[in-house]
Design an enzyme around this catalytic site. Structure first.
Site, short mmCIF file in Angstrom:
data_model
loop_
_atom_site.label_atom_id
_atom_site.label_comp_id
_atom_site.label_asym_id
_atom_site.label_seq_id
_atom_site.Cartn_x
_atom_site.Cartn_y
_atom_site.Cartn_z
CB SER A 39 13.97 8.92 -0.94
OG SER A 39 15.19 8.39 -1.41
CG HIS A 42 15.25 5.09 2.41
ND1 HIS A 42 16.40 4.72 1.74
CD2 HIS A 42 14.66 6.02 1.62
CE1 HIS A 42 16.49 5.40 0.60
NE2 HIS A 42 15.45 6.20 0.52
CG HIS A 58 24.06 -2.59 -1.85
ND1 HIS A 58 23.44 -2.74 -3.07
CD2 HIS A 58 23.90 -1.29 -1.50
CE1 HIS A 58 22.92 -1.58 -3.44
NE2 HIS A 58 23.18 -0.69 -2.50
NE ARG A 82 26.77 4.32 -2.80
CZ ARG A 82 25.53 4.08 -2.39
NH1 ARG A 82 24.63 5.06 -2.40
NH2 ARG A 82 25.17 2.89 -1.97
CG ASP A 114 24.33 3.62 4.74
OD1 ASP A 114 24.22 4.85 4.62
OD2 ASP A 114 23.58 2.81 4.16
#
Length: 442
Positions: A244, A274, A320, A329, A375
């Site tokens: 993005s 994504h 990751h 996060r 996520d």
């Protein structure tokens, strides 16, 4: 506006600095570019400039050099809403743009500007959304709504009038303010149209940017406001090479305005590789809950994790491309859950996964990073507060990512960087010359 005044002081300095770097070091290597890079999605290739954020293997994302714990908890804690704890994303946007920590007044000014401009979304944007079948995917509607607003672009109008290159960043800033203000309105309109009987809620002039999104979606609860502030803060920016962010910069480099470039970015975010990871994690957690009739035991989860890996499947939410530690996060979201929903059954499964799965992945031996990423947590938080429409989660991700995409676009226009134009190669050429090419690092 003080933000614009400050950028007017900083950008000429940065532009001169970038020009000097290009002149002095333009022929220096950042790294060896290999055939593997060309066929491998350019993964890890140091070929883009992004000053807003950087991801470090052992610290996670840093926004202008500051870690998430520093900005969320101190010593450089960003301003919060009255009575709140989570950083206001308006303050993060100021930091991304200027590289400087904002004052309370800076944040209030940006928040007030967003709230004022929320009233200016043209009726034809809603008409476009209403013309689409109600079962259209929300990300398709979101990208279309953004693109529909292109008619309002200050950048496009001023470019047609012969705007000087040195002024491009100013028009990009004005468009970004308008678009950022409009995104919660458009997103909430899509949500209410698709899932809430086509009834709509106007923005509240007394609420900040994130809280207004929750309010317009129909969630008037201070904890939800805080969750949205945290969510928008955490998902705002992650370097310039993800799909993005890179799409936004690529399209923007052709002097397309922010509506065109960010709409394109959202079509990239809509891709399953994504923007769908948090949905996949939530479904996996819910599958576990259903399979075991509640929260599994540690032994049950460990056995199930091994069965999953041995069958050739992956465990969603773990690993990751860059990080080699637990994603900060994730940690911030876990902290929010421990504070606000410690007894939630799905959160208990998330916590148990955090305890069990990294050890399984270490023993399995194939994962470079056995730790959870962002996520692995966000879907459970949204579900707890009643936001249960999986397909809409990526829209929330998109609203958040607009903070980073707009900041990056404003800066590269300020630097006056050229259009992107890499050179492609053919497989035929590779077959002809590969043996004669030097090996990277030699």
């Amino acid at each position: 506006m003080k933000l614009k005044e400050r950028l007017a002081e900083l950008i000429p300095q940065w532009r001169a600095e970038v020009a000097e770097i290009r002149k002095k070091y333009g022929n220096r290597k950042t790294m060896d570019c290999t055939i593997g890079h060309a066929y491998g999605g350019m993964r890890g290739l140091k070929a883009l400039v992004c000053d807003t954020s950087e991801v470090f293997p052992d610290e996670g994302v840093k926004f202008r050099g500051y870690t998430i714990p520093e900005l969320r908890e101190g010593p450089h804690k960003l301003p919060t809403a009255e009575g709140g704890f989570e950083p206001l994303p308006e303050g993060l946007w100021y930091l991304l743009l200027t590289g400087e920590l904002p004052t309370e007044e800076d944040v209030k000014e940006i928040s007030a500007e967003f709230t004022k401009r929320m009233q200016n979304v043209p009726q034809y944007v809603f008409d476009v959304l209403r013309a689409m079948p109600v079962d259209t995917h929300p990300m398709t509607m979101f990208a279309a709504g953004i693109l529909a607003m292109q008619r309002e672009s200050v950048f496009a109008k001023r470019y047609e009038e012969g705007m000087r290159r040195e002024e491009h960043w100013e028009a990009m800033l004005e468009d970004s303010l308008n678009m950022l203000a409009a995104l919660p309105v458009i997103a909430a309109y899509i949500y209410r149209r698709k899932y809430k009987g086509d009834t709509h809620i106007a923005p509240d002039p007394n609420l900040d940017w994130s809280a207004n999104l929750a309010h317009m979606m129909g969630f008037d609860d201070f904890e939800v406001y805080e969750l949205f502030r945290l969510y928008m803060f955490l998902h705002s920016d992650h370097e310039g090479g993800n799909v993005s962010a890179h799409t936004n910069l690529l399209v923007n480099s052709a002097y397309s305005d922010i509506y065109r470039s960010f709409s394109a970015a959202m079509n990239g975010l809509a891709g399953p590789l994504h923007g769908l990871a948090n949905q996949e994690v939530l479904r996996w957690i819910q599958m576990l809950y259903k399979k075991f009739g509640g929260v599994p035991t540690k032994e049950q989860l460990e056995r199930f994790a091994w069965d999953t890996l041995n069958s050739g499947q992956v465990i969603p939410g773990y690993g990751h491309a860059v990080l080699r530690v637990t994603d900060p996060r994730y940690v911030a979201q876990r902290d929010f859950a421990l504070k606000h929903l410690p007894d939630d059954e799905l959160f208990k499964i998330v916590s148990l996964c955090y305890e069990v799965i990294p050890e399984v992945l270490k023993k399995h031996g194939k994962a470079k990073n056995p730790w959870p990423n962002v996520d692995a947590h966000s879907g459970v938080l949204l579900w707890h507060y009643g936001i249960r429409e999986y397909d809409f989660y990526t829209v929330l991700f998109g609203v958040s990512r607009a903070l980073g995409c707009t900041a990056q676009a404003i800066l590269v226009r300020g630097y006056m960087l050229p259009i992107e134009r890499p050179k492609s190669i053919t497989t035929r050429w590779v077959k002809e010359v590969a043996e004669s090419l030097p090996v990277a690092g030699s």
